[in-house]
Design an enzyme around this catalytic site. Structure first.
Site, PDB file in Angstrom:
ATOM      1  CG  PHE A   8      -8.946  12.102   5.703  1.00  0.00           C
ATOM      2  CD1 PHE A   8      -8.085  13.178   5.863  1.00  0.00           C
ATOM      3  CD2 PHE A   8      -9.893  11.860   6.681  1.00  0.00           C
ATOM      4  CE1 PHE A   8      -8.163  13.994   6.978  1.00  0.00           C
ATOM      5  CE2 PHE A   8      -9.983  12.665   7.808  1.00  0.00           C
ATOM      6  CZ  PHE A   8      -9.115  13.740   7.955  1.00  0.00           C
ATOM      7  CG  ASP A   9      -6.042  11.935  -1.675  1.00  0.00           C
ATOM      8  OD1 ASP A   9      -6.201  10.918  -2.368  1.00  0.00           O
ATOM      9  OD2 ASP A   9      -5.010  12.633  -1.700  1.00  0.00           O
TER      10      ASP A   9
END
Length: 230
Positions: A8-9
């Protein structure tokens, strides 16, 4: 495809950086006796974007970006300030901001039961770790990988090579990058051979050069790709 490793960013994928940035800048300028107007934001934004572009192109060091963006902003307004002092104060304010993107807590909590979650972020180590902890999301992630610690940024292959080599039992076929940026998250996936999910929250134009494996409109829509165990 069955994905077990989710990368995940952080900013504008899980945490609302825009809201945090505006709030932090407003407080910073108020501390120094200035009203943070739209005009002032436009000046700062122009300076900041150019400095980050120069850094990403390898023309200047990260320290130059951080320690000169406020002094250069104020210089355009005819004021001389201590850019390092302002940056340290801004960093403290920014580190206290942990506004969630809608659905972030639910998504991380539910997917962490059946998937392995990691954060991949272009950002300052101390600030990003602090924000993740204060947001209450930290407990759902095995690790956080940030560009300052690694020495390379997304979308570079070197960044993702590091990530892949530092995740135990990493299987590229079972990994998925989830992020809001075509130019960093999705392009990084293309360069490294990892599948991607683009969160196109603002109905941006798709790119012919940078094609995501999946595209969704909101964070919670990733359930269509990664089904949590109830």
């Amino acid at each position: 495809m069955s994905y077990t490793i989710l990368l995940f960013d952080l900013d504008d994928t899980l945490l609302d950086f825009g809201a945090n940035e505006t709030d932090s800048l407003n407080k910073l300028f108020q501390q120094h006796g200035y009203t943070f107007s739209d005009e002032l934001f436009q000046v700062y934004n122009s300076v900041n974007k150019q400095l980050w572009a120069d850094y990403e192109n390898g023309n200047i060091a990260l320290d130059v970006v951080l320690n000169s963006r406020f002094s250069e902003t104020m210089l355009r307004l005819g004021k001389v300030v201590d850019g390092i002092e302002w940056e340290n104060q801004y960093r403290e304010l920014l580190g206290n901001g942990c506004q969630h993107i809608e659905g972030a807590l639910e998504v991380c909590q539910s997917l962490s039961v059946s998937h392995r979650l990691f954060v991949i972020t272009n950002g300052i180590t101390q600030t990003q770790i602090k924000r993740l902890k204060q947001s209450g999301l930290n407990e759902f992630f095995e690790d956080i990988f940030d560009s300052q610690s690694i020495g390379f940024q997304k979308p570079s292959k070197e960044f993702f090579d590091y990530v892949m080599s530092h995740i135990k039992d990493f299987n590229i076929k079972e990994a998925l990058i989830i992020g809001d940026s075509l130019n960093t998250d999705i392009k990084g996936g293309l360069l490294s051979g990892i599948d991607t999910c683009w969160i196109n929250r603002n109905s941006q134009k798709c790119s012919a050069e940078i094609q995501s494996t999946y595209t969704v409109a909101n964070l919670v829509d990733i359930y269509e790709i990664c089904t949590p165990i109830k």
